[in-house]
Design a protein around this motif. Sequence first.
Motif, mmCIF file in Angstrom:
data_model
loop_
_atom_site.group_PDB
_atom_site.id
_atom_site.type_symbol
_atom_site.label_atom_id
_atom_site.label_comp_id
_atom_site.label_asym_id
_atom_site.label_seq_id
_atom_site.Cartn_x
_atom_site.Cartn_y
_atom_site.Cartn_z
ATOM 1 N N ILE A 63 -11.767 15.268 16.696
ATOM 2 C CA ILE A 63 -10.636 14.769 15.896
ATOM 3 C C ILE A 63 -9.617 15.887 15.697
ATOM 4 C CG2 ILE A 63 -9.928 13.883 13.639
ATOM 5 C CD1 ILE A 63 -12.742 12.525 13.500
ATOM 6 N N ILE A 64 -10.098 17.092 15.364
ATOM 7 C CA ILE A 64 -9.191 18.226 15.151
ATOM 8 C C ILE A 64 -8.338 18.476 16.390
ATOM 9 C CG2 ILE A 64 -9.122 20.749 14.900
ATOM 10 C CD1 ILE A 64 -11.482 20.455 12.906
ATOM 11 N N THR A 65 -8.970 18.511 17.562
ATOM 12 C CA THR A 65 -8.208 18.795 18.784
ATOM 13 C C THR A 65 -7.303 17.627 19.172
ATOM 14 O OG1 THR A 65 -10.078 18.116 20.182
ATOM 15 C CG2 THR A 65 -9.888 20.457 19.682
ATOM 16 N N ASP A 66 -7.748 16.390 18.931
ATOM 17 C CA ASP A 66 -6.916 15.229 19.257
ATOM 18 C C ASP A 66 -5.687 15.158 18.346
ATOM 19 O OD1 ASP A 66 -6.264 13.033 20.820
ATOM 20 O OD2 ASP A 66 -7.613 11.658 19.768
ATOM 21 N N VAL A 67 -5.872 15.427 17.062
ATOM 22 C CA VAL A 67 -4.732 15.424 16.125
ATOM 23 C C VAL A 67 -3.719 16.491 16.532
ATOM 24 C CG1 VAL A 67 -4.072 16.019 13.748
ATOM 25 C CG2 VAL A 67 -5.891 14.354 14.163
ATOM 26 N N LEU A 126 0.838 -1.188 0.000
ATOM 27 C CA LEU A 126 0.000 0.000 0.000
ATOM 28 C C LEU A 126 0.874 1.239 0.000
ATOM 29 C CD1 LEU A 126 -2.475 -1.134 2.801
ATOM 30 C CD2 LEU A 126 -2.974 -0.998 0.357
ATOM 31 N N ARG A 127 0.361 2.300 -0.587
ATOM 32 C CA ARG A 127 1.113 3.549 -0.509
ATOM 33 C C ARG A 127 1.058 4.037 0.931
ATOM 34 N NH1 ARG A 127 -3.724 5.373 -0.950
ATOM 35 N NH2 ARG A 127 -4.381 7.514 -0.812
ATOM 36 N N SER A 128 2.078 4.760 1.346
ATOM 37 C CA SER A 128 2.109 5.230 2.723
ATOM 38 C C SER A 128 1.034 6.298 2.935
ATOM 39 C CB SER A 128 3.495 5.757 3.097
ATOM 40 O OG SER A 128 3.991 6.605 2.114
ATOM 41 N N LEU A 129 0.567 6.364 4.156
ATOM 42 C CA LEU A 129 -0.451 7.345 4.507
ATOM 43 C C LEU A 129 0.190 8.720 4.655
ATOM 44 C CD1 LEU A 129 -2.349 5.382 7.303
ATOM 45 C CD2 LEU A 129 -3.248 5.969 5.046
ATOM 46 N N GLN A 130 -0.521 9.741 4.232
ATOM 47 C CA GLN A 130 -0.080 11.102 4.495
ATOM 48 C C GLN A 130 -0.234 11.353 5.990
ATOM 49 O OE1 GLN A 130 1.216 13.276 2.165
ATOM 50 N NE2 GLN A 130 1.201 11.457 0.892
ATOM 51 N N GLU A 131 0.559 12.247 6.530
ATOM 52 C CA GLU A 131 0.537 12.489 7.970
ATOM 53 C C GLU A 131 -0.853 12.836 8.507
ATOM 54 O OE1 GLU A 131 3.096 14.719 11.428
ATOM 55 O OE2 GLU A 131 3.026 15.660 9.457
ATOM 56 N N PRO A 132 -1.632 13.707 7.849
ATOM 57 C CA PRO A 132 -2.970 13.984 8.395
ATOM 58 C C PRO A 132 -3.834 12.725 8.489
ATOM 59 C CG PRO A 132 -2.378 15.664 6.805
ATOM 60 C CD PRO A 132 -1.333 14.584 6.708
ATOM 61 N N SER A 133 -3.817 11.879 7.470
ATOM 62 C CA SER A 133 -4.601 10.644 7.497
ATOM 63 C C SER A 133 -4.122 9.717 8.600
ATOM 64 C CB SER A 133 -4.539 9.919 6.157
ATOM 65 O OG SER A 133 -5.145 10.699 5.155
ATOM 66 N N PHE A 134 -2.807 9.581 8.740
ATOM 67 C CA PHE A 134 -2.237 8.747 9.798
ATOM 68 C C PHE A 134 -2.694 9.234 11.174
ATOM 69 C CE2 PHE A 134 1.193 7.938 12.880
ATOM 70 C CZ PHE A 134 1.280 6.559 12.800
ATOM 71 N N LEU A 135 -2.662 10.539 11.387
ATOM 72 C CA LEU A 135 -3.038 11.083 12.690
ATOM 73 C C LEU A 135 -4.544 11.018 12.927
ATOM 74 C CD1 LEU A 135 -0.528 14.057 12.916
ATOM 75 C CD2 LEU A 135 -0.444 11.880 14.143
ATOM 76 N N SER A 195 0.050 15.453 17.709
ATOM 77 C CA SER A 195 1.189 15.988 16.959
ATOM 78 C C SER A 195 1.938 17.074 17.733
ATOM 79 C CB SER A 195 0.723 16.542 15.609
ATOM 80 O OG SER A 195 -0.037 17.731 15.788
ATOM 81 N N GLU A 196 1.551 17.270 18.981
ATOM 82 C CA GLU A 196 2.170 18.296 19.826
ATOM 83 C C GLU A 196 2.136 19.661 19.150
ATOM 84 O OE1 GLU A 196 5.992 16.679 20.955
ATOM 85 O OE2 GLU A 196 5.037 15.240 22.304
ATOM 86 N N GLY A 197 1.000 19.970 18.524
ATOM 87 C CA GLY A 197 0.801 21.268 17.899
ATOM 88 C C GLY A 197 1.394 21.424 16.515
ATOM 89 N N GLU A 198 2.043 20.383 16.007
ATOM 90 C CA GLU A 198 2.670 20.461 14.688
ATOM 91 C C GLU A 198 1.653 20.461 13.554
ATOM 92 O OE1 GLU A 198 6.054 20.583 13.770
ATOM 93 O OE2 GLU A 198 6.420 21.002 15.886
ATOM 94 N N LEU A 199 0.502 19.825 13.762
ATOM 95 C CA LEU A 199 -0.515 19.741 12.713
ATOM 96 C C LEU A 199 -1.833 20.261 13.257
ATOM 97 C CD1 LEU A 199 -1.266 18.874 9.853
ATOM 98 C CD2 LEU A 199 -1.848 16.638 10.783
ATOM 99 N N ARG A 200 -2.337 21.301 12.595
ATOM 100 C CA ARG A 200 -3.631 21.885 12.944
ATOM 101 C C ARG A 200 -4.527 21.767 11.728
ATOM 102 N NH1 ARG A 200 -0.848 26.837 15.967
ATOM 103 N NH2 ARG A 200 -0.500 25.748 17.923
ATOM 104 N N LEU A 201 -5.449 20.833 11.804
ATOM 105 C CA LEU A 201 -6.354 20.609 10.682
ATOM 106 C C LEU A 201 -7.435 21.681 10.633
ATOM 107 C CD1 LEU A 201 -6.970 16.773 11.082
ATOM 108 C CD2 LEU A 201 -5.572 17.888 9.341
#
Length: 113
Positions: free
Chosen positions: A28-32, A4-13, A36-42
């Motif tokens: 989900i937004i707050t959990d991600v 399988l192709r690797s998951l993009q970071e947002p999908s993985f998180l 990610s320790e604030g690295e990813l804000r969807l």
Amino acid sequence: MSKLRSLQEPSFLILTALAAAPQHGYGIITDVERISEGELRLRAGTLYAALDRLQAEGLIAEDREEIVDGRLRRYYRLTEDGGRRLTAEAARLQRNARTAVTRLRAHHIGGTA
């Protein structure tokens, strides 16, 4: 299992967030962000596009809906296929990280890893 192709970071998180329990969009937004320790804000648009794609791939499913303060709140859950995919991706990332750390140590690069 085919490759399988690797998951993009947002999908993985997102899958990681749903591995704990079913959640609604804002949860989900707050959990991600927490994972990610604030690295990813969807943003909402990004999240719902990803949820639609993950649902179409069979990795997540709708769990239930609730009305809260007059607004619909839809919860999503990880499917068995989603759990298998998350497990495979986590193992792939661990292998890659282990290789990177081993090579860095062998060449005394980057201090202690």
